[in-house]
Design an enzyme around this catalytic site. Structure first.
Site, short mmCIF file in Angstrom:
data_model
loop_
_atom_site.label_atom_id
_atom_site.label_comp_id
_atom_site.label_asym_id
_atom_site.label_seq_id
_atom_site.Cartn_x
_atom_site.Cartn_y
_atom_site.Cartn_z
CG HIS A 129 31.92 45.46 41.10
ND1 HIS A 129 32.16 45.94 39.81
CD2 HIS A 129 32.61 44.28 41.18
CE1 HIS A 129 32.94 45.10 39.17
NE2 HIS A 129 33.24 44.09 39.97
CG ASP A 217 33.18 40.26 47.44
OD1 ASP A 217 34.11 39.60 46.93
OD2 ASP A 217 33.09 41.50 47.33
CB CYS A 257 32.02 39.31 42.20
SG CYS A 257 33.07 39.77 43.60
#
Ligand code: CP
Ligand code: NVA
Length: 300
Positions: A129, A217, A257
């Site tokens: 990502h 995450d 994120c």
């Protein structure tokens, strides 16, 4: 001439990464509605998976720059009916000026790039990502200055975000401590290429000791929903909570994120607390990607 793509952070040199961050900060602080470097240009955005931040930031960014963005899903294009990727890449790139893809398989993006006549941007794959790291690093630089030589701690899944943190540690030259449950570690080939900057820990607390930045995450990424229950058990000791943040430096930042699951990978007091920079981090997706679009698409 082959266009310049952005598939991985390893596509950038350290200088380029730092220049992109500087430019993102400039674009953020001096927004000039008259500045439209992508006037009339079109970005095709192909999403195999859901998105809030990535879709909105690319769409708004193109619009700020005088261009436009097309949202395409495999459900309503021939991609979902098996049209070969190479044919799709040739056709779509003959009509637009850039292509952003969010896909399951990383190879979908690399194949697209191979056959595209315009820049291709990785908007997340199961493996990486990189766009999120542009925003994360912009946020760190804005709050604390250059990250070179600092210590970042990754707690949780060895997933696409973790892989891009490993790449960022190589390109920007920082140390990365990783604490992941057994069986959920990052890909060995990605880790090995990063050398001795990466250190593994079996405890979240030990990994966070003296960190300048703590990142986590979700425990189950998009496409892993059916593993949620199993992962809740495996990841139970890998939560970022107040004790973990207390092990880090007193001025350590916390990033995620998003979307986040409060009470799972991070406690509410940490993610909503004073050390958390999740909202500037999310906003910076817009500014960092505008810098990226300018870098890739302006001098075609
Ligand atoms: N962080 C991130 O990529 O968010 P979205 O899935 O909402 O795009
Ligand atoms: N690892 C997460 C990131 C979401 C932005 C996922 O792939 O679902």
């Amino acid at each position: 001439m082959k266009p310049r793509h952005f598939i991985s952070l390893l596509d950038l040199t350290g200088d380029e990464f730092r220049r992109l961050i500087g430019r993102a900060v400039e674009l953020k602080n001096n927004r000039d509605p008259e500045y439209q470097p992508l006037k009339g240009q079109v970005l095709a955005m192909i999403f195999e998976k859901s998105s809030t931040r990535t879709r909105i930031s690319f769409e708004a960014g193109m619009s700020h720059f005088g261009g436009s963005a097309l949202f395409l899903s495999p459900r309503d294009t021939q991609l979902g009916r098996g049209e070969p990727l190479r044919d799709s890449a040739k056709v779509i790139s003959s009509m637009v000026d850039g292509i952003m893809l969010r896909t399951n398989k990383h190879e979908t993006v690399t194949t697209f790039a191979e056959h595209s006549s315009v820049p291709v941007i990785n908007g997340l794959t199961d493996e990486q990502h990189p766009c999120q790291l542009l925003a994360d690093m912009q946020t760190y630089f804005e709050c604390r200055g250059d990250i070179r030589g600092k210590t970042v701690t990754w707690i949780g899944d060895g997933n696409n975000m973790c892989h891009s943190y490993i790449h960022a540690s190589t390109v920007l030259d920082f140390n990365l401590n990783i604490a992941s449950p057994v069986g959920y570690e990052p890909e060995p080939s990605i880790v090995n290429a990063a050398g001795d900057r990466i250190r593994f820990f079996t405890s979240a607390l030990a990994a966070a000791r003296d960190a300048d930045l703590v990142v986590t995450d979700v425990w189950a990424s998009m496409g892993q929903e059916e593993e949620q229950k199993l992962r809740e058990i495996a990841f139970a000791d890998y939560q970022v909570n107040a004790s973990v943040m207390n092990a880090a430096k007193a001025d350590a930042l916390f990033m995620h994120c998003l979307p986040a699951h409060r009470g799972e990978e991070v406690t509410a007091d940490v993610i909503d607390g004073a050390q958390s920079v999740i909202f500037p981090e999310a906003e910076n997706r817009l500014h960092a990607q505008k810098a990226l679009l300018e870098f890739l698409m302006c001098d075609k």
